[in-house]
Design a protein around this motif. Structure first.
Motif, PDB file in Angstrom:
ATOM      1  N   TYR A 179       0.831  -1.197   0.000  1.00 29.57           N
ATOM      2  CA  TYR A 179       0.000   0.000   0.000  1.00 29.57           C
ATOM      3  C   TYR A 179       0.870   1.254   0.000  1.00 29.57           C
ATOM      4  CZ  TYR A 179      -3.939   3.030   1.097  1.00 29.57           C
ATOM      5  OH  TYR A 179      -4.892   4.012   1.053  1.00 29.57           O
ATOM      6  N   ALA A 180       1.899   1.236   0.871  1.00 34.65           N
ATOM      7  CA  ALA A 180       2.805   2.393   0.954  1.00 34.65           C
ATOM      8  C   ALA A 180       3.460   2.630  -0.406  1.00 34.65           C
ATOM      9  CB  ALA A 180       3.856   2.151   2.025  1.00 34.65           C
ATOM     10  N   ARG A 181       3.829   1.555  -1.087  1.00 32.82           N
ATOM     11  CA  ARG A 181       4.467   1.685  -2.407  1.00 32.82           C
ATOM     12  C   ARG A 181       3.521   2.345  -3.400  1.00 32.82           C
ATOM     13  NH1 ARG A 181       9.107   2.975  -4.242  1.00 32.82           N
ATOM     14  NH2 ARG A 181      10.198   1.443  -5.495  1.00 32.82           N
ATOM     15  N   THR A 182       2.257   1.929  -3.364  1.00 33.20           N
ATOM     16  CA  THR A 182       1.314   2.519  -4.327  1.00 33.20           C
ATOM     17  C   THR A 182       1.118   4.012  -4.055  1.00 33.20           C
ATOM     18  OG1 THR A 182      -0.705   2.113  -3.050  1.00 33.20           O
ATOM     19  CG2 THR A 182      -0.008   0.359  -4.553  1.00 33.20           C
ATOM     20  N   LYS A 183       1.338   4.435  -2.832  1.00 29.99           N
ATOM     21  CA  LYS A 183       1.178   5.853  -2.495  1.00 29.99           C
ATOM     22  C   LYS A 183       2.449   6.661  -2.766  1.00 29.99           C
ATOM     23  CE  LYS A 183      -3.020   5.480  -1.129  1.00 29.99           C
ATOM     24  NZ  LYS A 183      -4.113   6.165  -1.829  1.00 29.99           N
ATOM     25  N   GLY A 184       3.517   5.966  -3.142  1.00 32.85           N
ATOM     26  CA  GLY A 184       4.727   6.694  -3.540  1.00 32.85           C
ATOM     27  C   GLY A 184       5.903   6.582  -2.587  1.00 32.85           C
ATOM     28  N   ALA A 185       5.830   5.681  -1.593  1.00 32.36           N
ATOM     29  CA  ALA A 185       6.951   5.557  -0.647  1.00 32.36           C
ATOM     30  C   ALA A 185       8.121   4.815  -1.294  1.00 32.36           C
ATOM     31  CB  ALA A 185       6.497   4.804   0.597  1.00 32.36           C
ATOM     32  N   ASP A 186       9.342   5.245  -0.937  1.00 26.47           N
ATOM     33  CA  ASP A 186      10.559   4.570  -1.417  1.00 26.47           C
ATOM     34  C   ASP A 186      11.137   3.661  -0.347  1.00 26.47           C
ATOM     35  OD1 ASP A 186      10.934   6.187  -3.948  1.00 26.47           O
ATOM     36  OD2 ASP A 186      10.841   7.755  -2.431  1.00 26.47           O
ATOM     37  N   ALA A 187      10.684   3.861   0.878  1.00 22.40           N
ATOM     38  CA  ALA A 187      11.229   3.086   1.991  1.00 22.40           C
ATOM     39  C   ALA A 187      10.158   2.960   3.067  1.00 22.40           C
ATOM     40  CB  ALA A 187      12.446   3.795   2.569  1.00 22.40           C
ATOM     41  N   ILE A 188      10.332   1.968   3.931  1.00 22.54           N
ATOM     42  CA  ILE A 188       9.341   1.780   4.997  1.00 22.54           C
ATOM     43  C   ILE A 188      10.036   1.425   6.309  1.00 22.54           C
ATOM     44  CG2 ILE A 188       8.880  -0.694   4.556  1.00 22.54           C
ATOM     45  CD1 ILE A 188       5.761   0.730   4.873  1.00 22.54           C
ATOM     46  N   LEU A 189       9.369   1.813   7.389  1.00 26.28           N
ATOM     47  CA  LEU A 189       9.911   1.516   8.719  1.00 26.28           C
ATOM     48  C   LEU A 189       9.416   0.151   9.195  1.00 26.28           C
ATOM     49  CD1 LEU A 189      11.276   2.723  11.363  1.00 26.28           C
ATOM     50  CD2 LEU A 189       8.947   3.281  12.064  1.00 26.28           C
ATOM     51  N   LEU A 190      10.339  -0.644   9.761  1.00 26.39           N
ATOM     52  CA  LEU A 190       9.955  -1.896  10.425  1.00 26.39           C
ATOM     53  C   LEU A 190      10.484  -1.797  11.852  1.00 26.39           C
ATOM     54  CD1 LEU A 190      10.992  -4.461   7.629  1.00 26.39           C
ATOM     55  CD2 LEU A 190       8.717  -3.488   8.019  1.00 26.39           C
ATOM     56  N   ILE A 191       9.638  -2.076  12.833  1.00 25.87           N
ATOM     57  CA  ILE A 191      10.037  -1.870  14.228  1.00 25.87           C
ATOM     58  C   ILE A 191      10.363  -3.218  14.890  1.00 25.87           C
ATOM     59  CG2 ILE A 191       9.327  -0.877  16.450  1.00 25.87           C
ATOM     60  CD1 ILE A 191       7.480   1.013  14.911  1.00 25.87           C
ATOM     61  N   ALA A 192      11.635  -3.360  15.281  1.00 21.61           N
ATOM     62  CA  ALA A 192      12.090  -4.640  15.843  1.00 21.61           C
ATOM     63  C   ALA A 192      11.384  -4.972  17.155  1.00 21.61           C
ATOM     64  CB  ALA A 192      13.604  -4.614  16.046  1.00 21.61           C
ATOM     65  N   ALA A 193      10.904  -3.950  17.866  1.00 21.99           N
ATOM     66  CA  ALA A 193      10.204  -4.202  19.126  1.00 21.99           C
ATOM     67  C   ALA A 193       8.824  -4.802  18.888  1.00 21.99           C
ATOM     68  CB  ALA A 193      10.073  -2.901  19.907  1.00 21.99           C
ATOM     69  N   VAL A 194       8.353  -4.734  17.631  1.00 25.22           N
ATOM     70  CA  VAL A 194       7.007  -5.216  17.311  1.00 25.22           C
ATOM     71  C   VAL A 194       7.066  -6.523  16.507  1.00 25.22           C
ATOM     72  CG1 VAL A 194       4.890  -4.643  16.032  1.00 25.22           C
ATOM     73  CG2 VAL A 194       6.115  -2.842  17.279  1.00 25.22           C
ATOM     74  N   LEU A 195       8.053  -6.633  15.620  1.00 23.94           N
ATOM     75  CA  LEU A 195       8.062  -7.746  14.657  1.00 23.94           C
ATOM     76  C   LEU A 195       9.108  -8.812  15.000  1.00 23.94           C
ATOM     77  CD1 LEU A 195       7.955  -5.458  11.492  1.00 23.94           C
ATOM     78  CD2 LEU A 195       6.044  -6.810  12.369  1.00 23.94           C
ATOM     79  N   PRO A 196       8.685 -10.072  15.019  1.00 21.39           N
ATOM     80  CA  PRO A 196       9.657 -11.159  15.193  1.00 21.39           C
ATOM     81  C   PRO A 196      10.581 -11.271  13.974  1.00 21.39           C
ATOM     82  CG  PRO A 196       7.378 -11.955  15.396  1.00 21.39           C
ATOM     83  CD  PRO A 196       7.308 -10.549  14.918  1.00 21.39           C
ATOM     84  N   ARG A 211      11.550  -2.908  -4.687  1.00 19.85           N
ATOM     85  CA  ARG A 211      12.623  -1.910  -4.794  1.00 19.85           C
ATOM     86  C   ARG A 211      12.473  -0.832  -3.734  1.00 19.85           C
ATOM     87  NH1 ARG A 211      16.932  -2.157  -8.663  1.00 19.85           N
ATOM     88  NH2 ARG A 211      16.492  -4.103  -9.677  1.00 19.85           N
ATOM     89  N   MET A 212      12.124  -1.228  -2.559  1.00 23.85           N
ATOM     90  CA  MET A 212      12.033  -0.281  -1.442  1.00 23.85           C
ATOM     91  C   MET A 212      13.142  -0.595  -0.452  1.00 23.85           C
ATOM     92  SD  MET A 212       7.983  -0.420  -0.654  1.00 23.85           S
ATOM     93  CE  MET A 212       7.793   0.973   0.455  1.00 23.85           C
ATOM     94  N   ALA A 213      13.529   0.418   0.314  1.00 25.82           N
ATOM     95  CA  ALA A 213      14.471   0.165   1.403  1.00 25.82           C
ATOM     96  C   ALA A 213      13.673  -0.077   2.675  1.00 25.82           C
ATOM     97  CB  ALA A 213      15.384   1.372   1.579  1.00 25.82           C
ATOM     98  N   ALA A 214      14.216  -0.892   3.559  1.00 27.65           N
ATOM     99  CA  ALA A 214      13.560  -1.107   4.848  1.00 27.65           C
ATOM    100  C   ALA A 214      14.466  -0.531   5.927  1.00 27.65           C
ATOM    101  CB  ALA A 214      13.350  -2.591   5.083  1.00 27.65           C
ATOM    102  N   LEU A 215      13.913   0.366   6.719  1.00 27.96           N
ATOM    103  CA  LEU A 215      14.664   0.900   7.854  1.00 27.96           C
ATOM    104  C   LEU A 215      14.181   0.154   9.090  1.00 27.96           C
ATOM    105  CD1 LEU A 215      16.400   2.971   9.385  1.00 27.96           C
ATOM    106  CD2 LEU A 215      14.461   4.510   9.350  1.00 27.96           C
ATOM    107  N   VAL A 216      15.072  -0.619   9.679  1.00 30.28           N
ATOM    108  CA  VAL A 216      14.660  -1.410  10.842  1.00 30.28           C
ATOM    109  C   VAL A 216      15.090  -0.680  12.109  1.00 30.28           C
ATOM    110  CG1 VAL A 216      14.705  -3.673  11.921  1.00 30.28           C
ATOM    111  CG2 VAL A 216      14.949  -3.483   9.448  1.00 30.28           C
TER     112      VAL A 216
END
Ligand SMILES: O=P(O)(O)OC[C@@H](O)[C@@H](O)c1c[nH]c2ccccc12
Length: 320
Positions: A179-196, A211-216
């Motif tokens: 969804y974020a990609r369709t709205k034009g995002a180049d990167a997305i946040l992933l939170i280690a405190a939330v995701l295994p 082709r997005m970057a992930a900031l963990v």
């Protein structure tokens, strides 16, 4: 991005590897043309520039007879499209983070501060950030706690802002990444405190595909070390928020980067940065790029906010 010796990123390409990759790509292109031709497709997809310079291989003989001129208009369009798509794919967060720099955050409110900026115009703020020297923009999309939206992100992208956009969403489901990609995002946040780990690994694969970057983002040593063990991690952000007390403490970054972890690059420090001293402290601790929201978003002139934060004009820092 240059690979750093001994860092988690040295798997990235060196010169001979890059050449080998080009040759592989070219050979693959030739093979795809063959398959397509066997299905009656006459449009060739191979790069119009021909094989890489030092190429010696099974398709070499073809060069003697083939020109690099498209056979018809459709082929010409497709070859042009190839270059165009490659250029579009270039706009990457990773490219922007090679230098010391700023990721400037667009947000109206936060759970701890309430409304930060009453007359909130996300596009104007984003444009001022870009002009002021931000390398990237971080755009909050959460409605309930940050009073932001995906519409903001889309509006910023559609306003012609060139900086890569990091979507600051609370990702719990891979669907949000698409969804974020369709709205034009180049990167997305992933939170280690939330995701295994397994979710992070899976989501990073999706990001690579899109082709997005992930900031963990990590908060403590345990999360940091967990994340370093996950394959494919490229960007780690340190959140200076103590999750126990919910207080911001910029010493967290410094402590986390003592010893071995200090060799990892690039890293992003956030939040709670307000003064040139804060920036100097965090950069001395080993962080090149800082992610800042509150202290600049609340200024009536966010460009001036950036100058005050860094104690200097940084508009010449961004690559464009
Ligand atoms: O506004 P600050 O204190 O400069 O902080 C920005 C950013 O770091 C903060 O908004 C943030 C850090 N991690 C997050 C995770 C989700 C949402 C927001 C955040």
């Amino acid at each position: 991005m240059e690979p750093q010796d001994g860092s988690a990123f040295n798997a990235l390409s060196s010169e001979p590897k890059a050449n080998a990759l080009k040759i592989n790509e070219w050979e693959l292109g030739m093979f795809q043309d063959e398959v397509a031709a066997s299905q009656g497709i006459r449009i060739r997809r191979r790069p119009s520039s021909g094989p890489p310079m030092d190429y010696v291989g099974p398709f070499e003989f073809r060069l003697q007879n083939e020109s690099n001129t498209p056979r018809n208009i459709l082929e010409e369009i497709i070859w042009h499209k190839d270059t165009e798509v490659a250029q579009l794919k270039e706009r990457s967060l990773m490219n922007e983070l090679d230098l010391p720099g700023l990721i400037a955050e667009v947000k109206k409110a936060s759970p701890s501060r309430g409304v930060i900026r009453e007359d909130f115009d996300p596009v104007k703020i984003a444009q001022a950030y870009e002009k002021g020297g931000a390398a990237c923009l971080s755009v909050l999309t959460d409605k309930k706690y940050f009073q932001c939206s995906f519409e903001n992100l889309e509006a910023i992208r559609n306003a012609g802002v060139k900086c890569p956009i990091l979507c600051k969403e609370f990702v719990i489901d891979a669907w949000q990444i698409y969804y974020a990609r369709t709205k034009g995002a180049d990167a997305i946040l992933l939170i280690a405190a939330v995701l295994p780990d397994l979710d992070i690994k899976f989501m990073i694969k999706i990001c690579k595909m899109l082709r997005m970057a992930a900031l963990v983002e990590v908060h403590d040593a345990r999360e940091f070390d967990r994340v370093l063990g996950i394959e494919g991690i490229e960007l780690i952000g340190i959140n200076n928020l103590n999750l126990g007390t919910f207080e911001v403490d910029i010493c967290i970054t410094k402590k986390l980067l003592e010893g071995e972890r200090g060799k990892i690059n690039p890293l992003l420090g956030s939040p709670g940065l307000f003064t040139p001293d804060d920036i100097a402290y965090i950069q001395e601790a080993g962080v090149k790029t800082v992610l800042v929201g509150e202290s600049i978003v609340k200024q009536s002139d966010p460009g001036k906010g950036i100058r005050n934060l860094f104690g200097q004009d940084i508009s010449s820092w961004s690559s464009d």
